[in-house]
Design a protein around this motif. Structure first.
Motif, short mmCIF file in Angstrom:
data_model
loop_
_atom_site.label_atom_id
_atom_site.label_comp_id
_atom_site.label_asym_id
_atom_site.label_seq_id
_atom_site.Cartn_x
_atom_site.Cartn_y
_atom_site.Cartn_z
N SER A 170 0.76 -1.16 -0.02
CA SER A 170 -0.35 -0.13 -0.03
C SER A 170 0.86 1.24 0.02
O SER A 170 0.52 2.26 -0.86
CB SER A 170 -1.04 0.10 1.06
OG SER A 170 -0.41 -0.15 2.37
N SER A 171 1.92 1.31 0.79
CA SER A 171 2.76 2.46 0.90
C SER A 171 3.22 2.66 -0.42
O SER A 171 3.39 3.88 -0.84
CB SER A 171 3.82 2.38 1.95
OG SER A 171 3.49 1.99 3.15
N ILE A 174 0.87 3.69 -3.16
CA ILE A 174 0.31 5.10 -3.04
C ILE A 174 1.35 5.96 -3.44
O ILE A 174 1.21 6.95 -4.13
CB ILE A 174 -0.20 5.31 -1.76
CG1 ILE A 174 -1.44 4.57 -1.31
CG2 ILE A 174 -0.42 6.97 -1.14
CD1 ILE A 174 -2.20 4.72 0.11
N VAL A 177 1.68 6.21 -7.22
CA VAL A 177 0.68 6.77 -7.98
C VAL A 177 0.65 8.44 -7.64
O VAL A 177 0.77 9.20 -8.37
CB VAL A 177 -0.63 6.42 -7.48
CG1 VAL A 177 -1.87 7.40 -7.78
CG2 VAL A 177 -0.81 4.83 -7.69
#
Lengths: 187, 511
Positions: A170-171, A174, A177
């Motif tokens: 997730s880190s 994100i 992106v």
């Protein structure tokens, strides 16, 4: 105001529900609002009237804050009166239930984790994706420890690795992106 | 008139390229996902997407935001139907009948109705947006400081009284928002108010970090504190939109669409008012009122269409007056300002094509939700299976980025933390956030209008009450506040009852 005949029946109880506040709690709130209103009013009255700049006296900076302070005092007093009418001084606060105690513990943990991440980890030299990974992994594992489900509470290697993978993925996703694709700066 | 249609056509044409359409679909997708997740509101969605799209072109960025706005409210009705928990507060009216239908095994039918109703009503709203915004902007050019003073006060008052059950708490939150907005350098003389010599406070508390804190962090804390996981109703039947039912209930759709737009026009009145009023109107005019709450298609249709058509309704005052109709449209306004578009009466003069672009964007948004409603409901619902303690930290991650990205200041992150924790504590005590947001947004306008008005009238309070438009807003605002005083309320009800009785008496005698 929502018509009681139209509100959905049989809604499961959840923290988003509006419970009728205990009058005692309202009284405490009223005192808080009164104090804030008085502090605001005093602050506004003490604000520089900027006479040295020869401004129009009706445009002193403290005008609206002073009025807001007055309004807050008024509404705070009304709330205090209302809670007194509802019996604030006669009824005490209901004792916290086991559910509420558990909620309080969870919230304190959540606040500690969030503050730890936003104040300590982020912005002090640690790369963003690393700080975020630490936060997400720690969060997942710690909340799993607090879970009501017996099986979840046992943190073996598999759940720990799963938490770490989720944290890293997730880190990094994100970060990519936001920073690479949309060119937004990270803390 | 013809120029308007030409501009509209040009706006639609400018959106017909793959990248733009992709942005629109992406925005709608993110919006629907965030709408589906209970607790994550449209406001937070738009706030986070604003920071994501900061570097994009203004038109593309606002397109993403509007699509996500529409998507978030659409997604929220999924959880209303399947979980009996509104994904956003605005979907609460859909809970009753939607969930009842789900329990009867007709979840798919309910979702299909919600999809088709949402599509049609958003289009009704878009038509109203195209027609009314220029008209309202014309009228708004005549607004002066006095009118804007009462309008801002009206917005905060309405928001406080309509949201939640307790008007007193709502107004106190509105006052708090107005107060927090005063922190920092004030606009007339650059004098530092309430900054306690902290340089960082001189810029005031920025809107996006405050919103991300109040709607994001507070929600994360609320969700994480709840130890219980929820069960989701099963989705067995087809989710295809039901056009036959739209035609069957066309009057409900049309009426709720108009009601939604009208409630959206009023500053401060959130989407849930549009939904509830449409629901109440439908129930009042229905041939089967007892079905409402137990699975009435009419009721669900009314709630959904009223809810969705209020989105364009909220955008109208944001564009024409610069006064947001609701918390999500307040963020939308902030995003527009970040991208250099100044909403308000001057918009028609400085940037007239923008309004038609917004019309095109909202149309695109309705088509996007139709597509997702047709093809993407089941997959999207899988997102509900993610455990909350995994999802919430990721949301907080996004909140931190969201707070930081607008101005690249760590102070904003700390402000987000403080406001978020404060908002959580206030929520637990029964205070709503929407009036706080409106107070925060309208605070500077209220301040400027009050002081400018006093300068123009040389200290006299008379123009605030005697100019016709100002007087109208003043009367409505004061009336709304007084309605909550029990003695006044009873007096008004008695007067209205007596008047109604007299009118009825006239007709009875005639018959």
């Amino acid at each position: 105001m929502a018509d009681p005949a139209l509100t959905p029946q049989a809604a499961p109880a959840d923290p988003h529900d509006h419970q009728e506040s205990a009058p005692r709690a309202d009284l405490k709130d009223a005192v808080g609002w009164l104090v804030l209103g008085i502090v605001t009013l005093v602050g506004s009255l003490r604000m520089d009237r900027l006479e040295s700049q020869n401004i129009n006296p009706y445009t002193v900076p403290g005008l609206l804050p002073g009025l807001l302070g007055l309004a807050m005092i008024l509404l705070g007093a009304v709330m205090g009166l209302r809670s007194w009418q509802r019996g604030a001084l006669t009824q005490g606060l209901p004792a916290p239930t086991a559910d509420e105690r558990e909620q309080r513990k969870r919230v304190l943990l959540a606040i500690a984790l969030c503050c730890g991440y936003a104040v300590v980890l982020v912005g002090h030299g640690l790369p963003f994706w690393l700080a975020s990974t630490l936060y997400v992994t720690a969060s997942i594992l710690l909340f799993q420890r607090l879970s009501r489900d017996e099986q979840e509470r046992r943190i073996g290697t598999r759940p720990a690795v799963k938490a770490l993978v989720i944290g890293v993925l997730s880190s990094v996703i994100i970060w990519i992106v936001f920073e690479r694709i949309f060119l937004v700066r990270m803390p | 008139m013809l120029q308007g249609i030409q501009d509209l056509g040009a706006a639609y044409w400018s959106f017909m390229n793959p990248m733009t359409l992709l942005y629109g679909l992406g925005g709608a997708f993110v919006g629907i996902v965030m709408g589906i997740l209970p607790g994550l509101s449209a406001t937070l969605c738009i706030a986070l997407l604003t920071t994501l799209t900061i570097k994009l072109q203004a038109n593309d960025a606002i397109l993403v935001l509007i699509c996500s706005y529409v998507g978030a409210l659409y997604g929220g009705s999924r959880t209303a139907i399947l979980l009996n928990i509104p994904g956003t507060a605005a979907n609460a009216a859909s809970c009753a009948d939607g969930y009842a239908l789900a329990l009867q095994g007709q979840a798919g039918r309910a979702i299909g109705i919600a999809t088709s109703g949402a599509f049609v009503s958003t289009l009704i709203g878009v038509v109203c947006l195209a027609l009314f915004t220029p008209l309202l902007a014309e009228v708004a050019l005549q607004f002066g400081a006095f009118e804007f003073f009462w309008l801002s006060l009206f917005g905060v008052t309405m928001s406080g009284s309509i949201v939640g059950g307790d008007a007193l708490k709502g107004w106190l939150m509105g006052l708090l928002g107005l107060l927090v907005a005063q922190i920092g350098q004030e606009s007339l003389y650059a004098y530092n108010r309430f900054t306690f010599d902290w340089d960082e406070l001189a810029g005031g508390i920025s809107l996006i970090p405050a919103l991300v804190g109040a709607f994001g962090l507070a929600e994360v804390l609320t969700t994480l504190s709840d130890p219980i996981e929820r069960k989701i109703a099963d989705l067995k039947d087809s989710v295809l939109p039901r056009w036959k039912e739209i035609i069957q209930y066309k009057w409900t759709v049309f009426r709720s669409g108009i009601i939604g737009v009208l409630t959206g026009l009023m500053p401060g009145v959130g989407e849930d008012a549009g939904a509830w009023m449409s629901y109440a109107a439908a129930k009042g005019l229905s041939k089967e009122p007892e079905m409402f709450g137990k699975g009435s298609i009419d009721g669900l249709m009314a709630a959904e269409t009223g809810d969705m058509s209020s989105i364009p309704g909220h955008i109208i005052p944001s564009l024409a007056l610069g006064i947001p109709g609701s918390a999500p449209s307040a963020v939308l306004m902030a995003a527009m300002i970040i991208h250099g578009v100044q909403p308000g009466p001057m918009l028609m003069i400085q940037n007239p094509h923008f309004i038609y672009h917004v019309v095109a964007m909202t149309t695109l948004a309705s088509i996007a939700i139709l597509l997702f409603g047709l093809f993407g409901v089941r997959p999207l619902l899988q997102v509900l299976r993610v455990r909350r303690h995994i999802l919430m930290p990721i949301v907080f991650l996004l909140c931190t980025i969201g707070a930081f990205a607008t101005a690249s200041r760590l102070f904003d992150v700390y402000a987000m933390l403080a406001i978020g924790i404060g908002a959580y504590l206030l929520r637990r005590r029964g205070y709503e956030m929407a009036p706080f947001v409106l107070g925060l947004v309208l605070g500077p306008l209220l301040d400027k209008s009050l002081r400018r008005g006093l300068v123009l009238s040389d200290g006299s309070l008379l123009p605030f009450f005697t100019r016709p438009i100002a007087m109208a807003f003043a009367v409505v605002t004061i009336f709304t506040i007084l309605m909550y005083v029990p003695a006044f309320n009873k007096g008004v009800k008695r007067a209205v009852g007596a008047a109604g009785g007299a009118v009825r008496g006239l007709f009875v005698r005639r018959a």
